[in-house]
Design an enzyme around this catalytic site. Sequence first.
Site, PDB file in Angstrom:
ATOM      1  N   GLY A   1      35.786  42.023  51.590  1.00  0.00           N
ATOM      2  CA  GLY A   1      36.803  42.685  51.149  1.00  0.00           C
ATOM      3  C   GLY A   1      38.009  41.893  50.906  1.00  0.00           C
TER       4      GLY A   1
ATOM      5  CG  ASP B   1      19.155  36.814  49.790  1.00  0.00           C
ATOM      6  OD1 ASP B   1      18.860  35.648  50.269  1.00  0.00           O
ATOM      7  OD2 ASP B   1      18.694  37.822  50.665  1.00  0.00           O
TER       8      ASP B   1
ATOM      9  N   GLY C   1      34.934  35.961  51.662  1.00  0.00           N
ATOM     10  CA  GLY C   1      35.121  36.832  52.957  1.00  0.00           C
ATOM     11  C   GLY C   1      34.605  38.325  52.354  1.00  0.00           C
TER      12      GLY C   1
ATOM     13  N   GLY D   1      34.559  45.327  45.470  1.00  0.00           N
ATOM     14  CA  GLY D   1      34.035  45.626  44.127  1.00  0.00           C
ATOM     15  C   GLY D   1      34.877  45.176  43.008  1.00  0.00           C
ATOM     16  CB  VAL D   2      37.945  42.966  42.687  1.00  0.00           C
ATOM     17  CG1 VAL D   2      38.558  44.251  42.945  1.00  0.00           C
ATOM     18  CG2 VAL D   2      37.701  42.149  43.949  1.00  0.00           C
ATOM     19  N   GLY D   3      34.562  42.078  42.119  1.00  0.00           N
ATOM     20  CA  GLY D   3      33.966  40.728  41.446  1.00  0.00           C
ATOM     21  C   GLY D   3      33.949  39.623  42.005  1.00  0.00           C
ATOM     22  CE  LYS D   4      35.315  39.391  48.865  1.00  0.00           C
ATOM     23  NZ  LYS D   4      34.720  40.589  48.611  1.00  0.00           N
TER      24      LYS D   4
ATOM     25  CE  LYS E   1      30.614  38.962  52.377  1.00  0.00           C
ATOM     26  NZ  LYS E   1      30.655  39.403  51.251  1.00  0.00           N
TER      27      LYS E   1
ATOM     28  CD  GLN F   1      32.636  44.951  33.165  1.00  0.00           C
ATOM     29  OE1 GLN F   1      33.762  44.571  33.745  1.00  0.00           O
ATOM     30  NE2 GLN F   1      31.560  45.403  33.906  1.00  0.00           N
TER      31      GLN F   1
END
Length: 210
Positions: free
Chosen positions: A108, A46, A106, A13-16, A33, A189
């Site tokens: 995570g 998607d 990747g 959830g860090v914006g990858k 992916k 953000q």
Amino acid sequence: MTNRIFITGIGTGVGKTISSAIITESLQADYWKPVQTGLTEGTDTDTIKSLLSNPVSKCHREAYCLKEPASPHLAARLEGITINVKRITEIADTYQPANRPFIIEGAGGLMVPITDTIFTIDLIRQLKARVIIVAGNYLGSINHSLLTASVLKQEKIPVLGWIFSGDTHSNEDEVVAWSGFPKLGRIPQASHIDKAFVKEQAEKLSLQLK
């Protein structure tokens, strides 16, 4: 060295995925992916497709799509599937563009298990990819960032640099200095992320990436 860039994060959830879209757009690269988990929430492929504007990039089909929003090794186990890392590397060779970069996202962070014996960092090595690290700013992010950098150094995996996402924080400059890896850019953000946002950020990032 292959023209492959592996996008990893310091955590979940860090914006990858948004970073992957911006990098793909900036380089007019192909995107892939290899292992998608959490299918009930849709696929990152998607999402990437919906955010790209350039006519060149291709988004390739995943090697494995798993329903459970968990680490690949656990999601595969729950479905009775065995993930074959050799198959992933063979598919990568068929997807690799001849004259353009190949962005691989990747799941995570580096130590997320792909199988019972293979972790994401092992996959990066087998893919012969360079790494971009995506980091967010939250309590504990310095530790997660520097641990990620330390493991990559220890394993002698080439790192292009950092992309920071979300709210700006002074930790960024310190993480860059302590890690020795350059800052490639930051993604602000945003309340709404669309093609226009991705294109704008891609243009800002293009000089650093090229």
